[in-house]
Design an enzyme around this catalytic site. Structure first.
Site, PDB file in Angstrom:
ATOM      1  CG  ASP A  18      47.311  61.254  57.116  1.00  0.00           C
ATOM      2  OD1 ASP A  18      46.571  61.156  56.123  1.00  0.00           O
ATOM      3  OD2 ASP A  18      47.238  62.196  57.941  1.00  0.00           O
ATOM      4  CB  SER A  19      44.098  57.179  54.436  1.00  0.00           C
ATOM      5  OG  SER A  19      44.819  56.946  53.266  1.00  0.00           O
ATOM      6  CG  ASP A  33      49.711  62.487  54.016  1.00  0.00           C
ATOM      7  OD1 ASP A  33      49.849  63.583  53.429  1.00  0.00           O
ATOM      8  OD2 ASP A  33      48.682  61.794  53.930  1.00  0.00           O
ATOM      9  CE  LYS A  54      48.291  64.245  51.004  1.00  0.00           C
ATOM     10  NZ  LYS A  54      47.481  64.358  52.235  1.00  0.00           N
ATOM     11  CD  GLU A  93      45.070  66.520  56.644  1.00  0.00           C
ATOM     12  OE1 GLU A  93      44.369  67.035  57.543  1.00  0.00           O
ATOM     13  OE2 GLU A  93      45.009  65.313  56.347  1.00  0.00           O
ATOM     14  CD  GLU A 122      40.156  63.932  51.346  1.00  0.00           C
ATOM     15  OE1 GLU A 122      41.353  64.149  51.645  1.00  0.00           O
ATOM     16  OE2 GLU A 122      39.501  62.972  51.789  1.00  0.00           O
TER      17      GLU A 122
HETATM   18  O1  KIV Z   1      46.110  59.843  53.151  1.00  0.00           O
HETATM   19  C1  KIV Z   1      45.477  59.845  52.096  1.00  0.00           C
HETATM   20  O2  KIV Z   1      45.008  58.797  51.632  1.00  0.00           O
HETATM   21  C2  KIV Z   1      45.276  61.115  51.424  1.00  0.00           C
HETATM   22  C3  KIV Z   1      44.367  61.190  50.226  1.00  0.00           C
HETATM   23  C4  KIV Z   1      44.217  62.574  49.759  1.00  0.00           C
HETATM   24  C5  KIV Z   1      44.743  60.307  49.102  1.00  0.00           C
HETATM   25  O3  KIV Z   1      45.808  62.084  51.830  1.00  0.00           O
END
Ligand code: KIV
Length: 260
Positions: free
Chosen positions: A44-45, A83, A113, A115, A182
């Site tokens: 999600d970056s 994500d 993924k 968090e 992270e």
């Molecule tokens: O969104 C992202 O770039 C991440 C990093 C841990 C690679 O979650």
């Protein structure tokens, strides 16, 4: 051969390091897959690196699906993980199953993924896994909590380190197949890695995780500012600038295209 979440657990036992990178489009996903990257994360970056938002928070599920579909079309072998964007899973396990279900149905991803590892999030991981959706956890610096944590290194005090270890164990017990760690101290990452049966994938967490992940734009030197822990393996900004300036000069001088 297509890589599965189960493979990553076997690799931990075999001490084979997991190579992971991010991708957000068809062309780069195809290249990373060809280069033999094990795990491709549609992270999600995306929000900041590609879409120009200030944080990951504004990213919608629709925006993520749009990019993840393109990535999915480029991958043959790598394990594709997507994500879950902010507030597409935190409200309830049902919301998480709905969002993750759309990701698996519509993009070709084999896992999601998310968090966090506090008890409610561990329950969500468990409900996703029971619904047949493999989950990659993400602990330490969790950018969706930027307004609480900032982008600072996490787990520096013994209490914080203990909390992250407990969360990692809870996420493992809930059924996650691996955990991204992270921006935490290397010693803490090593300790967590030793305590878990599932692999850890580090970013800014030292050399002792079971695998490593970076944002591909950082590795290629395409970002204006990369985090202190990123390693820049190529300087593509200057390569691109040079190529575009050459093209512009040739068009202006009427050297391009030539008659033939
Ligand atoms: O969104 C992202 O770039 C991440 C990093 C841990 C690679 O979650």
């Amino acid at each position: 051969m297509a890589i599965t979440p189960q493979n990553s657990i076997e690799w931990k036992r075999q001490k084979r390091a997991i190579v992971a990178l991010t991708a957000w489009d068809y062309a780069s996903a195809k290249l990373l897959d060809r280069a033999g990257v094990d795990l491709i994360l549609v992270g999600d970056s995306l929000a900041m690196v590609v879409l120009g938002y200030e944080t990951t928070l504004p990213l919608t599920l629709e925006e993520m699906l749009h990019h993840a579909k393109a990535v999915g079309r480029g991958i043959k072998n790598a394990l594709m993980v997507v994500d879950l964007p902010f507030l597409t899973y935190q409200e309830s396990p049902q919301q998480a199953i709905h969002s993750a279900g759309r990701i698996l149905k519509e993009t070709g991803a084999r896992a999601v993924k998310l968090e966090g590892g506090y008890p409610a999030m561990a329950e969500t991981v468990n409900r996703l896994v029971l619904a047949g959706i493999p989950v990659l956890g993400h602990l330490g610096l969790t950018p969706q909590s930027v307004h609480q944590l900032g982008y600072r290194k996490q787990g520096k005090s013994p209490e914080q380190g203990d909390r992250i270890l407990k969360e990692a164990i809870a996420v493992q017990e809930a059924g996650a197949f691996a955990i991204v760690l992270e921006h935490i101290p290397a010693e803490l990452a090593r300790h967590i890695t030793q305590q878990l049966a599932i692999p850890t994938i580090g970013i800014g967490a030292g050399p002792d995780c079971d695998g490593q992940i970076l944002v591909t734009h950082d590795l290629l030197g395409l970002s204006d500012r990369q985090p202190p822990f990123a390693k820049v393996y190529a300087s593509l900004q200057s390569v691109i600038l040079d190529a575009v300036q050459q093209y512009a000069a040739q068009v202006r001088d009427r050297q391009f295209p030539d008659r033939e």
